[in-house]
Design a protein around this motif. Structure first.
Motif, PDB file in Angstrom:
ATOM      1  N   THR A 123       0.668  -1.249  -0.061  1.00  0.00           N
ATOM      2  CA  THR A 123      -0.110   0.045  -0.170  1.00  0.00           C
ATOM      3  C   THR A 123       0.881   1.223   0.111  1.00  0.00           C
ATOM      4  OG1 THR A 123      -1.696  -1.087   1.283  1.00  0.00           O
ATOM      5  CG2 THR A 123      -1.943   1.064   1.067  1.00  0.00           C
ATOM      6  N   ASP A 130      -6.584  -1.980  -3.618  1.00  0.00           N
ATOM      7  CA  ASP A 130      -5.989  -2.688  -2.628  1.00  0.00           C
ATOM      8  C   ASP A 130      -6.564  -3.778  -2.092  1.00  0.00           C
ATOM      9  OD1 ASP A 130      -3.545  -2.745  -0.739  1.00  0.00           O
ATOM     10  OD2 ASP A 130      -4.268  -0.932   0.275  1.00  0.00           O
ATOM     11  N   GLU A 131      -6.126  -4.700  -1.545  1.00  0.00           N
ATOM     12  CA  GLU A 131      -6.455  -6.125  -1.315  1.00  0.00           C
ATOM     13  C   GLU A 131      -7.739  -6.516  -2.578  1.00  0.00           C
ATOM     14  OE1 GLU A 131      -5.650  -6.888   1.757  1.00  0.00           O
ATOM     15  OE2 GLU A 131      -5.098  -5.162   2.685  1.00  0.00           O
TER      16      GLU A 131
HETATM   17 MG   LIG Z   1      -2.037  -2.884   2.302  1.00  0.00          MG
END
Ligand SMILES: [Mg+2]
Ligand SMILES: Nc1ncnc2c1ncn2[C@@H]1O[C@H](COP(=O)(O)OP(=O)(O)O)[C@@H](O)[C@H]1O
Ligand SMILES: [Zn+2]
Length: 519
Positions: free
Chosen positions: A239, A319-320
């Motif tokens: 991230t 993200d994810e």
């Molecule tokens: Mg992350």
């Protein structure tokens, strides 16, 4: 019969069409008849306009009034037309000189008290009006700054109906106009949804220690506009790296800035006061986002751009990524192929630009253990998790990297070696310059934009440099589409190295990133 005319704009997506607003007063049963609006919008507009005119101290023409919005076939949702309807009506009643509003394009919602409320989409609306030859636009005071971004148009911002009437009558402005609502404080205007406004200003690549391969992948992505995928255990910095990609990108060109700002205008996410978006947006929708939130649409009165359009000319960060709902990511296919999304509704098809760099990040498994030893997932669960990102999606991602956590030594001692964003951004700018020169006779601006057939026709490096990809093609580990992607990245790597053409190393590096590289 008395007649008066003004203009407004109908918006479909970010495309505007000028609408004629005509009012006629005739003998007949007193009342207001609106023509050319859908039923529900019609009665709402009638009520607002009537109350606003009363509460602005004007006489309601106690006659038969018809206001028509033409062409009737254009979509006319929302409350865009209140102010134009009120002005045309009052001009027909000769409460203002009809000639004063004939050349205007008028946009704004009326409150029952006569206040002029801000509306979304003012920038694309005024752009469309300007393209149609309109030279003076009346907009809500709160939208004045964004309307003023349009060249060659005089913009009148008004906070109340009363204030606008004073201008049209050449009178002094009423008191409330001079102490209009103060502008709300500026909000985040870079599309960094849900984050503190100034957070982006303090992000820098030098915050990331170690992760040489990750930093290099960011640099290549920034230089060529290549999509990027980071896999790796939680806490390894995925991230962190992704959020710093925008710091490597150049400012938006003026026309791109206007295009991006128009989208955010329709979304209603522009800050008042300083509305022009000059930095590439960074948009990071949460993994609970619906397909509609990603693609755009929604059930509101105005079609809203989705995440793919809010990220236009910037970064869409998922993200994810495997946590996104099944099917939600399928909506990425059209924008990734075509650079836009089309949303069909009864009243027409809206088109929003959606050309972004996609950045995906994923943990290796659902339990999010820091190391494979701590992982409690069955091997099948790990495989299933990783396969949630579909093959067709990953096939479009040029740079795939599996990150390992930075070592303790790197975290402690790498401080002075971590290059700041500014230095990397300079190399990115130089590489983009080089690309631009080579592509000067083409419509493309970055290597990632060159279409496949063109890559094969005009951008195939010398046979001597192609050894690695020839071998991969032969043993079936590289497809024809993969080959195009590898070559595009190889050109970006060569541009970063200031080389005229990719050599064997550049191509080998690009191939490794395409196949998925472990750092
Ligand atoms: Mg992350
Ligand atoms: N390479 C690194 N350099 C500096 N800090 C790091 C690094 N990797 C991880 N961190 C720290 O760990 C935290 C979590 O990193 P993050 O990017 O959220 O990991 P991930 O997204 O891979 O789970 C960061 O906020 C940072 O404090
Ligand atoms: Zn696990």
């Amino acid at each position: 019969m008395t007649l008066a005319k003004t203009k407004s704009v109908s918006l479909l997506g970010v495309d505007g069409y000028v609408v004629d607003v005509e009012a006629a007063i005739t003998s007949g049963v007193p009342g207001l008849h609106l023509v050319g609006l859908p039923d529900t919008a019609l009665s709402e507009a009638r009520d607002r306009v009537r109350a606003a005119i009363y509460n602005s101290g004007e006489d309601w023409p106690n006659r038969h009034v018809t206001v028509s919005l033409f062409p009737a076939s254009l979509p006319k949702k929302g409350s865009f037309y209140d102010l134009a309807i009120a002005i045309a009506l009052l001009a027909a009643a000769e409460a203002v000189p009809p000639r004063s509003c004939a050349g205007l394009v008028v946009i704004g919602e009326l409150g029952l008290d006569g206040r002029v409320r801000a509306v979304p989409g003012v920038l694309p609306a005024v752009l469309a009006a300007a393209n149609a030859g309109c030279r003076t636009a009346v907009v809500p005071l709160a939208n004045r700054a964004e309307a003023a971004l349009v060249p060659d148009v005089e913009v009148i911002g008004t906070a109340t109906l009363r204030g606008l009437l004073a201008i049209l009558r050449d009178e002094a402005p009423p008191v409330e106009e001079t102490d209009a609502e103060p502008d709300p404080p500026p909000a985040a205007h870079d599309g960094l949804a849900g984050r503190v406004p100034d957070r982006r200003a303090v992000l820098d690549l030098s915050d990331v220690r170690g992760q040489a391969e990750g930093r290099r992948a960011l640099e290549i992505s920034a230089a060529g506009g290549h999509h990027l995928y980071f896999a790796g255990p939680p806490g390894c910095g995925k991230t962190m790296l992704a959020e710093r990609l925008p710091t490597l990108l150049p400012q938006l060109e003026p026309d791109a800035a206007l295009e991006v700002t128009a989208i955010h205008s329709v979304a209603g996410t522009l800050p008042p006061g300083q509305p022009l978006i000059t930095r590439p947006p960074f948009h990071a929708p949460h993994h609970t986002a619906s397909a509609a939130a990603l693609a755009g649409g929604g059930s509101g009165r105005v079609l809203k751009p989705g995440a793919v359009s809010l990220a236009h000319r910037g970064i869409l960060f998922l993200d994810e990524a495997p946590e996104f709902r099944w099917g939600a990511l399928d909506v990425l296919r059209q924008p990734l192929e075509e650079g836009e999304v089309r949303i069909s509704r009864a009243e027409g098809t809206a088109c929003f630009p959606a050309r972004f760099t996609l950045v995906l990040a994923a943990n290796p498994c659902p339990c999010a253990a820091a190391t494979q030893m701590d992982c409690s997932c069955a091997p099948s669960a790990r495989r299933k998790y990783q396969s949630r990102l579909s093959g067709p999606l990953l096939d479009r991602v040029d740079l795939k990297l599996e990150l390992a956590p930075a070592s303790r030594a790197e975290l402690r001692y790498d401080l002075e070696f971590a290059e700041p964003s500014e230095v990397v951004a300079e190399r990115v700018a130089a590489a983009r310059e080089r690309t631009l020169k080579r592509l000067s006779d083409t419509p493309w601006r970055t290597n990632s934009e060159i279409p496949g057939p063109e890559v094969r026709r005009a951008f195939t490096p010398s046979a001597a440099a192609m050894g690695a990809v020839d071998a991969a093609l032969q043993n079936g580990s590289l497809s024809a589409r993969g080959l195009d992607r590898v070559l595009r990245v190889a050109w970006t790597i060569a541009d970063l190295a200031d080389r005229d053409e990719p050599d064997a190393d550049d191509i080998g590096g690009a191939l490794a990133l395409w196949m998925g590289r472990r750092s």
